[in-house]
Structures are given as structure tokens and as C-alpha cells.
Design a protein around this motif. Structure first.
Motif, PDB file in Angstrom:
ATOM      1  N   GLN A   3     -10.382  -5.151   2.970  1.00 39.85           N
ATOM      2  CA  GLN A   3      -9.079  -4.476   3.003  1.00 39.85           C
ATOM      3  C   GLN A   3      -9.132  -3.124   3.701  1.00 39.85           C
ATOM      4  O   GLN A   3      -8.093  -2.496   3.916  1.00 39.85           O
ATOM      5  CB  GLN A   3      -8.548  -4.306   1.575  1.00 39.85           C
ATOM      6  CG  GLN A   3      -8.201  -5.612   0.918  1.00 39.85           C
ATOM      7  CD  GLN A   3      -7.712  -5.422  -0.498  1.00 39.85           C
ATOM      8  OE1 GLN A   3      -7.188  -4.370  -0.869  1.00 39.85           O
ATOM      9  NE2 GLN A   3      -7.882  -6.448  -1.314  1.00 39.85           N
ATOM     10  N   ARG A   4     -10.293  -2.672   4.108  1.00 41.43           N
ATOM     11  CA  ARG A   4     -10.414  -1.347   4.732  1.00 41.43           C
ATOM     12  C   ARG A   4      -9.642  -1.255   6.043  1.00 41.43           C
ATOM     13  O   ARG A   4      -9.189  -0.183   6.426  1.00 41.43           O
ATOM     14  CB  ARG A   4     -11.886  -0.999   4.918  1.00 41.43           C
ATOM     15  CG  ARG A   4     -12.579  -0.811   3.594  1.00 41.43           C
ATOM     16  CD  ARG A   4     -14.058  -0.606   3.703  1.00 41.43           C
ATOM     17  NE  ARG A   4     -14.645  -0.577   2.354  1.00 41.43           N
ATOM     18  CZ  ARG A   4     -15.924  -0.693   2.113  1.00 41.43           C
ATOM     19  NH1 ARG A   4     -16.796  -0.816   3.113  1.00 41.43           N
ATOM     20  NH2 ARG A   4     -16.365  -0.667   0.869  1.00 41.43           N
TER      21      ARG A   4
ATOM     22  N   ARG B  24     -13.988   3.085  -1.648  1.00 41.68           N
ATOM     23  CA  ARG B  24     -13.648   2.368  -2.878  1.00 41.68           C
ATOM     24  C   ARG B  24     -13.061   0.988  -2.643  1.00 41.68           C
ATOM     25  O   ARG B  24     -13.239   0.093  -3.452  1.00 41.68           O
ATOM     26  CB  ARG B  24     -12.692   3.222  -3.697  1.00 41.68           C
ATOM     27  CG  ARG B  24     -13.405   4.417  -4.314  1.00 41.68           C
ATOM     28  CD  ARG B  24     -12.450   5.280  -5.104  1.00 41.68           C
ATOM     29  NE  ARG B  24     -13.164   6.238  -5.919  1.00 41.68           N
ATOM     30  CZ  ARG B  24     -13.598   7.416  -5.486  1.00 41.68           C
ATOM     31  NH1 ARG B  24     -13.399   7.778  -4.232  1.00 41.68           N
ATOM     32  NH2 ARG B  24     -14.226   8.235  -6.301  1.00 41.68           N
ATOM     33  N   LEU B  25     -12.320   0.825  -1.547  1.00 41.65           N
ATOM     34  CA  LEU B  25     -11.683  -0.466  -1.267  1.00 41.65           C
ATOM     35  C   LEU B  25     -12.705  -1.569  -1.041  1.00 41.65           C
ATOM     36  O   LEU B  25     -13.771  -1.325  -0.474  1.00 41.65           O
ATOM     37  CB  LEU B  25     -10.837  -0.367   0.003  1.00 41.65           C
ATOM     38  CG  LEU B  25      -9.361  -0.099  -0.125  1.00 41.65           C
ATOM     39  CD1 LEU B  25      -8.740   0.072   1.252  1.00 41.65           C
ATOM     40  CD2 LEU B  25      -8.633  -1.156  -0.910  1.00 41.65           C
TER      41      LEU B  25
ATOM     42  N   GLN C 156     -10.206 -12.062   4.672  1.00 38.27           N
ATOM     43  CA  GLN C 156     -11.232 -11.471   3.823  1.00 38.27           C
ATOM     44  C   GLN C 156     -12.542 -12.256   3.947  1.00 38.27           C
ATOM     45  O   GLN C 156     -12.537 -13.397   4.395  1.00 38.27           O
ATOM     46  CB  GLN C 156     -10.754 -11.471   2.367  1.00 38.27           C
ATOM     47  CG  GLN C 156      -9.409 -10.792   2.165  1.00 38.27           C
ATOM     48  CD  GLN C 156      -9.410  -9.354   2.607  1.00 38.27           C
ATOM     49  OE1 GLN C 156     -10.004  -8.503   1.958  1.00 38.27           O
ATOM     50  NE2 GLN C 156      -8.754  -9.060   3.725  1.00 38.27           N
TER      51      GLN C 156
ATOM     52  N   ALA D 237     -10.721   6.439  -0.070  1.00 39.30           N
ATOM     53  CA  ALA D 237     -10.245   5.064  -0.245  1.00 39.30           C
ATOM     54  C   ALA D 237     -11.154   4.083   0.487  1.00 39.30           C
ATOM     55  O   ALA D 237     -11.421   2.987  -0.018  1.00 39.30           O
ATOM     56  CB  ALA D 237      -8.807   4.932   0.256  1.00 39.30           C
TER      57      ALA D 237
ATOM     58  N   LEU E  90      -4.528   3.194  -4.793  1.00 39.12           N
ATOM     59  CA  LEU E  90      -5.334   1.989  -4.955  1.00 39.12           C
ATOM     60  C   LEU E  90      -5.394   1.593  -6.422  1.00 39.12           C
ATOM     61  O   LEU E  90      -5.249   2.430  -7.304  1.00 39.12           O
ATOM     62  CB  LEU E  90      -6.761   2.216  -4.453  1.00 39.12           C
ATOM     63  CG  LEU E  90      -6.924   2.618  -2.996  1.00 39.12           C
ATOM     64  CD1 LEU E  90      -8.407   2.776  -2.665  1.00 39.12           C
ATOM     65  CD2 LEU E  90      -6.251   1.640  -2.060  1.00 39.12           C
TER      66      LEU E  90
ATOM     67  N   HIS F 174      -7.729  -0.253  -9.374  1.00 36.30           N
ATOM     68  CA  HIS F 174      -9.066  -0.706  -9.760  1.00 36.30           C
ATOM     69  C   HIS F 174      -8.921  -2.050 -10.458  1.00 36.30           C
ATOM     70  O   HIS F 174      -8.154  -2.190 -11.410  1.00 36.30           O
ATOM     71  CB  HIS F 174      -9.741   0.299 -10.691  1.00 36.30           C
ATOM     72  CG  HIS F 174     -11.161  -0.056 -10.989  1.00 36.30           C
ATOM     73  ND1 HIS F 174     -11.519  -0.854 -12.058  1.00 36.30           N
ATOM     74  CD2 HIS F 174     -12.308   0.258 -10.339  1.00 36.30           C
ATOM     75  CE1 HIS F 174     -12.825  -1.002 -12.059  1.00 36.30           C
ATOM     76  NE2 HIS F 174     -13.335  -0.347 -11.021  1.00 36.30           N
TER      77      HIS F 174
ATOM     78  N   TRP G  34     -11.942  -1.483  -5.751  1.00 37.91           N
ATOM     79  CA  TRP G  34     -10.530  -1.132  -5.750  1.00 37.91           C
ATOM     80  C   TRP G  34      -9.820  -1.996  -4.714  1.00 37.91           C
ATOM     81  O   TRP G  34     -10.438  -2.488  -3.768  1.00 37.91           O
ATOM     82  CB  TRP G  34     -10.345   0.338  -5.422  1.00 37.91           C
ATOM     83  CG  TRP G  34     -10.920   1.273  -6.453  1.00 37.91           C
ATOM     84  CD1 TRP G  34     -12.241   1.526  -6.689  1.00 37.91           C
ATOM     85  CD2 TRP G  34     -10.202   2.072  -7.373  1.00 37.91           C
ATOM     86  NE1 TRP G  34     -12.372   2.435  -7.701  1.00 37.91           N
ATOM     87  CE2 TRP G  34     -11.139   2.797  -8.131  1.00 37.91           C
ATOM     88  CE3 TRP G  34      -8.840   2.268  -7.613  1.00 37.91           C
ATOM     89  CZ2 TRP G  34     -10.758   3.684  -9.129  1.00 37.91           C
ATOM     90  CZ3 TRP G  34      -8.472   3.161  -8.604  1.00 37.91           C
ATOM     91  CH2 TRP G  34      -9.420   3.861  -9.356  1.00 37.91           C
ATOM     92  N   SER G  35      -8.504  -2.132  -4.885  1.00 38.37           N
ATOM     93  CA  SER G  35      -7.724  -3.007  -4.021  1.00 38.37           C
ATOM     94  C   SER G  35      -6.336  -2.438  -3.787  1.00 38.37           C
ATOM     95  O   SER G  35      -5.844  -1.634  -4.575  1.00 38.37           O
ATOM     96  CB  SER G  35      -7.600  -4.383  -4.695  1.00 38.37           C
ATOM     97  OG  SER G  35      -6.759  -5.247  -3.969  1.00 38.37           O
ATOM     98  N   VAL G  36      -5.713  -2.893  -2.712  1.00 33.45           N
ATOM     99  CA  VAL G  36      -4.280  -2.711  -2.553  1.00 33.45           C
ATOM    100  C   VAL G  36      -3.634  -3.533  -3.673  1.00 33.45           C
ATOM    101  O   VAL G  36      -4.086  -4.653  -3.937  1.00 33.45           O
ATOM    102  CB  VAL G  36      -3.834  -3.258  -1.174  1.00 33.45           C
ATOM    103  CG1 VAL G  36      -2.318  -3.300  -1.062  1.00 33.45           C
ATOM    104  CG2 VAL G  36      -4.464  -2.443  -0.044  1.00 33.45           C
TER     105      VAL G  36
ATOM    106  N   LEU H  49       0.859  -1.176   0.000  1.00 34.56           N
ATOM    107  CA  LEU H  49       0.000   0.000   0.000  1.00 34.56           C
ATOM    108  C   LEU H  49       0.897   1.228   0.000  1.00 34.56           C
ATOM    109  O   LEU H  49       1.577   1.510   0.993  1.00 34.56           O
ATOM    110  CB  LEU H  49      -0.905  -0.002   1.241  1.00 34.56           C
ATOM    111  CG  LEU H  49      -1.822   1.201   1.415  1.00 34.56           C
ATOM    112  CD1 LEU H  49      -2.801   1.325   0.243  1.00 34.56           C
ATOM    113  CD2 LEU H  49      -2.578   1.112   2.733  1.00 34.56           C
TER     114      LEU H  49
END
Length: 157
Positions: A142-143, A137-138, A81, A134, A23, A25, A39-41, A10
Motif C-alpha cells: 500500500q506504500r 508502518r504501512l 498486493q 506512514a 492509518l 492498525h 498498518w493499512s488504509v 485514505l
């Protein structure tokens, strides 16, 4: 059998308006047109005996087409997750230009059931966001890494 595991980096930067995070997409037709929780790391799967750290560096380069930035790295730990996959993340301060990415790709049958194999980018774009932006969107699982990053950075001011 051990569960699925991913590792990633990150990136964060400090600017006039505070901290921002980079991040990615997720690419492919399943994520096209989605923004919230799409969205992701930058990360990817690995299988032991590969170590999470080595996978994080490898996956950063595979997903974004750029070498990982120099450290120091802040360990943000692991998070399970909703899919039961365990993700391990490190944060590093860097100011990557999103225009420089050259994403890796993957193939899948699309449309499903068509028998046609198509190629898609793993990541179709990257962007910088405030932690608040973020968080929207994450993907949900992952938040927690945003919270951990905020806890580990000295406050500005």
C-alpha cells in the motif's frame, strides 16, 4: 474466478508540519505487538457487481464506525498486493479524531487449533502520521498510495 479485491479511503490533513495521513492498525492477535508494516488504509474486501467506490465508503464505516467524510475525493488508483489482491484507494481531506472510532469486529479461532472462537476488532487503533512515518508502518503493497497522494496534492509553500 476473479481475484480478491479491496477498496478504501485514505484520509489526509494539512497542518503546520505538512501533510499527515490517517492509518489503521490491523486488529486481532496476528498483528498485536507489531508496528512496522502492520498498518493499512481503512479498507475492506468486496465482490463484484459491487463497485469499488461503494465498497470504499461501506468499508470505511464498517471498519471505523463513522460515516465517510465529505469529498472531493482524489482517485489514487489500484495496486496489486504481494498476496495478489487488488486494492483501490481514494484520498479525501478530513481531520478525523482517532478517539471517535468504534471499530467493527470479526471472529476467528484463537489460539489456532484450540476450537475456541474469539472476537477481535478489525482495527485496534488509528493514528495520524507524516508520509515518511506512514511509509514505515504501512504494509508494503500500500506504500504506493502515499507516493500517488504526494503527486496529486499541490505543494505547500
Amino acid at each position: 474466478m476473479a481475484g480478491r479485491r479491496s477498496a478504501g479511503l485514505l484520509l489526509y490533513r494539512r497542518g503546520a508540519h505538512g501533510v499527515e495521513v490517517l492509518l489503521a492498525h490491523m486488529g486481532g492477535p496476528l498483528w498485536a505487538g507489531r508496528d512496522t508494516a502492520a498498518w493499512s488504509v481503512p479498507k475492506g474486501e468486496y465482490v463484484p457487481p459491487e463497485e469499488a467506490w461503494d465498497a470504499a465508503l461501506r468499508e470505511f464505516e464498517e471498519e471505523l464506525g463513522l460515516p465517510p467524510p465529505e469529498g472531493p475525493y482524489l482517485p489514487l488508483g489500484e495496486a496489486r498486493q504481494p498476496s495478489r489482491k487488488v486494492v483501490t484507494v481514494w484520498a479525501v481531506e478530513s481531520d478525523l479524531d482517532p478517539e471517535r472510532i468504534v471499530p467493527g469486529g470479526f471472529e476467528m479461532e484463537w489460539p489456532r487449533g484450540s476450537g475456541e472462537i474469539r472476537s477481535f476488532p478489525e482495527v485496534d487503533r488509528v493514528a495520524w502520521f507524516s508520509p515518511e512515518e506512514a511509509g514505515e508502518r504501512l504494509v508494503r503493497g500500500q506504500r504506493v498510495f502515499l507516493e500517488r497522494l504526494a503527486d496529486r496534492l499541490p505543494s505547500q509553500g
